[in-house]
Design an enzyme around this catalytic site. Sequence first.
Site, PDB file in Angstrom:
ATOM      1  CE  LYS A   1      -4.063  -1.911   2.357  1.00 21.19           C
ATOM      2  NZ  LYS A   1      -5.033  -1.716   3.444  1.00 21.19           N
TER       3      LYS A   1
ATOM      4  CG  ASP B   1      -8.214   0.515   4.223  1.00 20.02           C
ATOM      5  OD1 ASP B   1      -8.927  -0.336   3.659  1.00 20.02           O
ATOM      6  OD2 ASP B   1      -6.969   0.469   4.231  1.00 20.02           O
TER       7      ASP B   1
END
Length: 286
Positions: free
Chosen positions: A75, A111
């Site tokens: 990420k 997220d």
Amino acid sequence: MRDSRETSFARAFVAGYPIKHSRSPVIHGHWLQAYGLPGTYEKIAVAPEDFGDFMLRLKDADSPYRGGNITIPHKEAASRLVDRIDPVAEELGAANTLWREDGLLHATNTDGIGFVANLDAQHPGWDKVDRAVVLGAGGASRAILQALRDRGISEIHVVNRTIERAQELADRFGAPLHAHGMDALNSLLDGAGLFVNTTSLGMDGTAAPLLPFDRMKNDALVTDIVYVPLKTPFLQQAEQIGLPTVDGLGMLLHQAVPGFERWFGQKPEVTAELRQLVLEDIEAHA
Ligand code: ATR
């Protein structure tokens, strides 16, 4: 030039290492089928040493992919290697959703959106709190802290075993945040309206400390991002004294919504049927 929202056959992926246990193909596969859309969503194992090349190929005009998800451990690298990054992912320094648009590779991080969308769906009004307490200061905590701040929660306490990590996040996200070590946790729960566990405490049957949730407000919400088991020790403790709880599975489902909409042109719904499918997948691979 490909347009990211055209409705013809589209391919998307999730790239990580390891990738075997990713639930994302179940989620996106279900939506493709439910909406009758032409497309695929594939798992791709990309070792860390190959990730730079993977991103280069993704930027190529001939890439077969319209976009995809990026998971552990890529990420952070993804956020540095795209052409355009949105402010949310830039501040986090981590991207989990990529898409091609006007010849450029774009990135965001969903997220935090997934976390708040799940609470909005399961416990509307959850954000009318003055004080939130977040346990943990890892990668998952970061996105949640940012989302709580962006939602306007005025007092956010981040508590972590390693206080330096909590302090780094408090410095990063600014005024509403305060950093503490574990010894402050019990007294911080006094009068708090929201508790979020972002640590691995209680995961897969491991032990979790007893917390004095009775010191929180009468209607305080307790939530956990761990979803194996679904009913974690912290959620059990809260339920036993009658506090409302929200489990962590919904965050996983809701964080997938924006990517699917970008790649396949349809905003998908998080339904009880999808939740059941993912639960069965978790049980099958337990
Ligand atoms: P993730 O990306 O899933 O958040 P991580 O970055 O490894 O994973 O973070 C794990 C979090 O769980 C951290 O806040 C960690 O605390 P430290 O920063 O002190 O390591 C916390 N954690 C893990 N095991 C713990 C334990 N036994 N007691 C308290 N905190 C724990």
